[in-house]
Design an enzyme around this catalytic site. Sequence first.
Site, PDB file in Angstrom:
ATOM      1  N   CYS A  81       0.836  -1.206   0.000  1.00 48.53           N
ATOM      2  CA  CYS A  81       0.000   0.000   0.000  1.00 48.53           C
ATOM      3  C   CYS A  81       0.874   1.260   0.000  1.00 48.53           C
ATOM      4  O   CYS A  81       1.890   1.329   0.694  1.00 48.53           O
ATOM      5  CB  CYS A  81      -0.914  -0.011   1.224  1.00 48.53           C
ATOM      6  SG  CYS A  81      -2.032   1.401   1.271  1.00 48.53           S
ATOM      7  N   CYS A  85       0.461   4.738   7.027  1.00 48.31           N
ATOM      8  CA  CYS A  85      -0.181   4.535   8.342  1.00 48.31           C
ATOM      9  C   CYS A  85       0.785   3.751   9.238  1.00 48.31           C
ATOM     10  O   CYS A  85       1.143   2.609   8.914  1.00 48.31           O
ATOM     11  CB  CYS A  85      -1.493   3.775   8.160  1.00 48.31           C
ATOM     12  SG  CYS A  85      -2.511   4.460   6.833  1.00 48.31           S
ATOM     13  N   CYS A  88       0.446  -0.017  10.301  1.00 50.41           N
ATOM     14  CA  CYS A  88      -0.046  -1.019   9.349  1.00 50.41           C
ATOM     15  C   CYS A  88       1.060  -1.861   8.710  1.00 50.41           C
ATOM     16  O   CYS A  88       2.005  -1.333   8.116  1.00 50.41           O
ATOM     17  CB  CYS A  88      -0.871  -0.339   8.267  1.00 50.41           C
ATOM     18  SG  CYS A  88      -1.670  -1.539   7.186  1.00 50.41           S
ATOM     19  N   CYS A 125     -16.469  -9.184   5.487  1.00 48.41           N
ATOM     20  CA  CYS A 125     -15.821  -7.890   5.248  1.00 48.41           C
ATOM     21  C   CYS A 125     -14.544  -8.082   4.455  1.00 48.41           C
ATOM     22  O   CYS A 125     -13.629  -8.792   4.892  1.00 48.41           O
ATOM     23  CB  CYS A 125     -15.528  -7.229   6.605  1.00 48.41           C
ATOM     24  SG  CYS A 125     -14.752  -5.626   6.411  1.00 48.41           S
ATOM     25  N   CYS A 158     -19.516  -6.194   3.590  1.00 48.44           N
ATOM     26  CA  CYS A 158     -18.798  -4.977   3.976  1.00 48.44           C
ATOM     27  C   CYS A 158     -17.507  -4.922   3.173  1.00 48.44           C
ATOM     28  O   CYS A 158     -16.887  -5.958   2.923  1.00 48.44           O
ATOM     29  CB  CYS A 158     -18.502  -5.045   5.478  1.00 48.44           C
ATOM     30  SG  CYS A 158     -17.411  -3.743   6.058  1.00 48.44           S
ATOM     31  N   CYS A 218     -19.308   1.935   8.772  1.00 45.83           N
ATOM     32  CA  CYS A 218     -18.644   1.292   9.907  1.00 45.83           C
ATOM     33  C   CYS A 218     -17.395   2.132  10.153  1.00 45.83           C
ATOM     34  O   CYS A 218     -16.519   2.201   9.285  1.00 45.83           O
ATOM     35  CB  CYS A 218     -18.291  -0.139   9.511  1.00 45.83           C
ATOM     36  SG  CYS A 218     -17.155  -0.944  10.641  1.00 45.83           S
ATOM     37  N   ARG A 290     -18.094  -3.017  17.801  1.00 43.72           N
ATOM     38  CA  ARG A 290     -17.348  -4.234  17.448  1.00 43.72           C
ATOM     39  C   ARG A 290     -16.013  -4.275  18.173  1.00 43.72           C
ATOM     40  O   ARG A 290     -15.164  -3.401  17.981  1.00 43.72           O
ATOM     41  CB  ARG A 290     -17.149  -4.260  15.928  1.00 43.72           C
ATOM     42  CG  ARG A 290     -16.566  -5.573  15.419  1.00 43.72           C
ATOM     43  CD  ARG A 290     -16.724  -5.723  13.899  1.00 43.72           C
ATOM     44  NE  ARG A 290     -18.124  -5.693  13.533  1.00 43.72           N
ATOM     45  CZ  ARG A 290     -18.672  -4.779  12.720  1.00 43.72           C
ATOM     46  NH1 ARG A 290     -17.946  -3.857  12.161  1.00 43.72           N
ATOM     47  NH2 ARG A 290     -19.975  -4.813  12.479  1.00 43.72           N
TER      48      ARG A 290
HETATM   49  N1  SAM Z   1      -6.807   0.500   3.351  1.00 43.55           N
HETATM   50  C1  SAM Z   1      -8.049   0.664   3.949  1.00 43.55           C
HETATM   51  C2  SAM Z   1      -8.082   1.767   4.971  1.00 43.55           C
HETATM   52  O1  SAM Z   1      -7.043   2.209   5.415  1.00 43.55           O
HETATM   53  O2  SAM Z   1      -9.185   2.187   5.338  1.00 43.55           O
HETATM   54  C3  SAM Z   1      -8.618  -0.605   4.547  1.00 43.55           C
HETATM   55  C4  SAM Z   1      -7.760  -1.547   5.332  1.00 43.55           C
HETATM   56  S1  SAM Z   1      -7.138  -0.955   6.870  1.00 43.55           S
HETATM   57  C5  SAM Z   1      -6.092  -2.297   7.252  1.00 43.55           C
HETATM   58  C6  SAM Z   1      -8.520  -1.030   7.958  1.00 43.55           C
HETATM   59  C7  SAM Z   1      -8.318  -0.690   9.409  1.00 43.55           C
HETATM   60  O3  SAM Z   1      -7.635  -1.748  10.076  1.00 43.55           O
HETATM   61  C8  SAM Z   1      -7.493   0.526   9.769  1.00 43.55           C
HETATM   62  O4  SAM Z   1      -8.191   1.713   9.613  1.00 43.55           O
HETATM   63  C9  SAM Z   1      -7.173   0.257  11.227  1.00 43.55           C
HETATM   64  O5  SAM Z   1      -8.202   0.745  12.054  1.00 43.55           O
HETATM   65  C10 SAM Z   1      -7.153  -1.266  11.306  1.00 43.55           C
HETATM   66  N2  SAM Z   1      -5.773  -1.759  11.505  1.00 43.55           N
HETATM   67  C11 SAM Z   1      -4.813  -1.852  10.563  1.00 43.55           C
HETATM   68  N3  SAM Z   1      -3.676  -2.317  11.104  1.00 43.55           N
HETATM   69  C12 SAM Z   1      -3.910  -2.527  12.411  1.00 43.55           C
HETATM   70  C13 SAM Z   1      -3.119  -2.976  13.504  1.00 43.55           C
HETATM   71  N4  SAM Z   1      -1.854  -3.296  13.344  1.00 43.55           N
HETATM   72  N5  SAM Z   1      -3.683  -3.072  14.717  1.00 43.55           N
HETATM   73  C14 SAM Z   1      -4.995  -2.726  14.893  1.00 43.55           C
HETATM   74  N6  SAM Z   1      -5.780  -2.279  13.901  1.00 43.55           N
HETATM   75  C15 SAM Z   1      -5.264  -2.178  12.676  1.00 43.55           C
HETATM   76  C1  DTB Z   2     -11.415  -2.676  11.530  1.00 40.84           C
HETATM   77  O1  DTB Z   2     -11.733  -1.676  12.214  1.00 40.84           O
HETATM   78  N1  DTB Z   2     -10.603  -3.644  11.934  1.00 40.84           N
HETATM   79  C2  DTB Z   2     -10.402  -4.621  10.900  1.00 40.84           C
HETATM   80  C3  DTB Z   2     -11.384  -4.143   9.795  1.00 40.84           C
HETATM   81  N2  DTB Z   2     -11.861  -2.912  10.307  1.00 40.84           N
HETATM   82  C4  DTB Z   2     -10.940  -4.057   8.415  1.00 40.84           C
HETATM   83  C5  DTB Z   2      -8.990  -4.755  10.498  1.00 40.84           C
HETATM   84  C6  DTB Z   2      -8.086  -5.130  11.631  1.00 40.84           C
HETATM   85  C7  DTB Z   2      -6.722  -5.322  11.084  1.00 40.84           C
HETATM   86  C8  DTB Z   2      -5.771  -5.805  12.123  1.00 40.84           C
HETATM   87  C9  DTB Z   2      -4.411  -5.924  11.607  1.00 40.84           C
HETATM   88  C10 DTB Z   2      -4.204  -6.911  10.526  1.00 40.84           C
HETATM   89  O2  DTB Z   2      -4.777  -8.023  10.547  1.00 40.84           O
HETATM   90  O3  DTB Z   2      -3.406  -6.627   9.626  1.00 40.84           O
HETATM   91 FE1  SF4 Z   3      -2.864   1.216   3.388  1.00 48.19          FE
HETATM   92 FE2  SF4 Z   3      -2.761   0.001   5.748  1.00 48.19          FE
HETATM   93 FE3  SF4 Z   3      -3.109   2.655   5.632  1.00 48.19          FE
HETATM   94 FE4  SF4 Z   3      -5.104   1.021   4.835  1.00 48.19          FE
HETATM   95  S1  SF4 Z   3      -4.289   1.202   6.902  1.00 48.19           S
HETATM   96  S2  SF4 Z   3      -4.349   2.857   3.782  1.00 48.19           S
HETATM   97  S3  SF4 Z   3      -3.894  -0.678   3.971  1.00 48.19           S
HETATM   98  S4  SF4 Z   3      -1.280   1.501   4.945  1.00 48.19           S
END
Ligand code: SAM
Ligand code: DTB
Ligand code: SF4
Length: 365
Positions: A81, A85, A88, A125, A158, A218, A290
Site C-alpha cells: 500500500c 499509516c 499497518c 468484510c 462490507c 462502519c 465491534r
Molecule cells: N486501506 C483501507 C483503509 O485504510 O481504510 C482498509 C484496510 S485498513 C487495514 C482497515 C483498518 O484496520 C485501519 O483503519 C485500522 O483501524 C485497522 N488496523 C490496521 N492495522 C492494524 C493494527 N496493526 N492493529 C490494529 N488495527 C489495525
Molecule cells: C477494523 O476496524 N478492523 C479490521 C477491519 N476494520 C478491516 C482490520 C483489523 C486489522 C488488524 C491488523 C491486521 O490483521 O493486519
Molecule cells: Fe494502506 Fe494500511 Fe493505511 Fe489502509 S491502513 S491505507 S492498507 S497503509
Amino acid sequence: MGKCPRSLVNGFDNIFISPTTILSFLAKFYYHKPMKFEQLKEIYELPFFELIHKAHEVHVSHWPEKEIQLCTLLSIKTGGCSEDCSYCSQSARYNTEIEREPLMGLDAVMESATAARDNGSTRFCMGAAWKGVRKGTKQFDDVLEIVRNVAGLGMEVCTTLGELGAEEAKQLKEAGVTAYNHNLDTSREHYPNIVTSHTYDDRLNTIRHAQDAGMSVCCGGILGLGETPDDRLKMIEVISEFNPQPESVPINSLMPMPGTPLAESSSVDIFDVVRMIAVTRIACPNAKVRLSAGRSNMSEEGQTMCFYAGANSIFYGEKLLTTVNPAIQKDLKLIEKLGINPLKPNPAMEAPGSECDKELSPCCK
Ligand code: SAM
Ligand code: DTB
Ligand code: SF4
C-alpha cells in the site's frame, strides 16, 4: 426532532417502505443527541463499576436480544500500500514481514465467503491495501464483480478499500455492499502523528460519500497509537456527531507489527479498552460496537467485560487481515458460556436514516 428514512434522504426515490423496515425503524426511534467531548470525558472518568453499569443499561435498552454479530474478514488484496499509516503491516513504506499479494480471484474469495457463512458469520468484510479505488479501472470492476457474487450468499457485505469518491460509492452500493468500513482511527489532532499520506478530512469525505450512496458506515479507531484518553474521546465525539450515525463502530487495539514505526508500542490496559467500549456504547447506542483487532491478546474475562459494557460484535475466524484472531471453537465456547446467541443475518439491512432537521455530517470539505 425526527429521523429521515433513507427514501426521504434520497429525494423520494423510493416511496415504498416495507413493514419490517417500519418496525425496526420504530424500535430504534430514539432521537440521539450527539455527545460533546466534555460529556464523554465526564462519563469516561466515572468510577469503573458505575461506568460499565451505565453502559450496560444503555446496551440492554437498545439491544435487548442478547445477541452478538459474528463477522469474518478477508484481505482480498494484501500489502504494497502507498500509504504510511504507522500501525499497518501492509504499508509499502515499511519493511514488514507481509508478502504482497495481488487482488484475489473470484473463486478463491467465494470459497472463503462460503466457508465464513457456513461457520455462522453473518457479515463478510473484504479489505484491500489500497489508498483508494477509482471507477473504470480493471481492479475496481473486479471488486464490483466479487461484491455482486458475495452478495448472493445471504450475508451482509462490507468492504474497506480506502478512499471513495461519490461515483465509486454509488457503484459499490449498487453491486450489493451493505456497509463501508473507513476508520478515523484517532483524534484529528493526533492523526498527523500517525499518517501523513492522507488527511483526516480525506477520511471524512469518503465517509460522506458512503453515507450519500446509502451504505451503512462502519467507523471506529485503534487504541494504542500513543494517543491520550482525550484523543480517544475526541474521536468518539466526531463519530457520535455523524448524521446519520454509523451503523457500527469497531474498536481495535493495536497489534504491534514488526517493521512498522509502532512495532514497539506497549499494549493498552484492558480496563482502558473496557472504558472505551462503554463510552462508545453510550455515545452511539444504536450502533453495533465491534470488539475488533487485539482480542487474541485479551483474556476471556477481559473480553467478557467488554461484552458487558456494550460490545455486540466481533471479528470471527482465525485471521484478521494479516494477523491472528482467536480460534473459532474458542469464541463459540465463550459466547455459549455467556448465554449470548449469534445474530441472524440481515442482508437487506438498510443504512441508518439521518436526522432531518440537522445538517448531514461529516460535511465534504
Ligand atoms: N486501506 C483501507 C483503509 O485504510 O481504510 C482498509 C484496510 S485498513 C487495514 C482497515 C483498518 O484496520 C485501519 O483503519 C485500522 O483501524 C485497522 N488496523 C490496521 N492495522 C492494524 C493494527 N496493526 N492493529 C490494529 N488495527 C489495525
Ligand atoms: C477494523 O476496524 N478492523 C479490521 C477491519 N476494520 C478491516 C482490520 C483489523 C486489522 C488488524 C491488523 C491486521 O490483521 O493486519
Ligand atoms: Fe494502506 Fe494500511 Fe493505511 Fe489502509 S491502513 S491505507 S492498507 S497503509
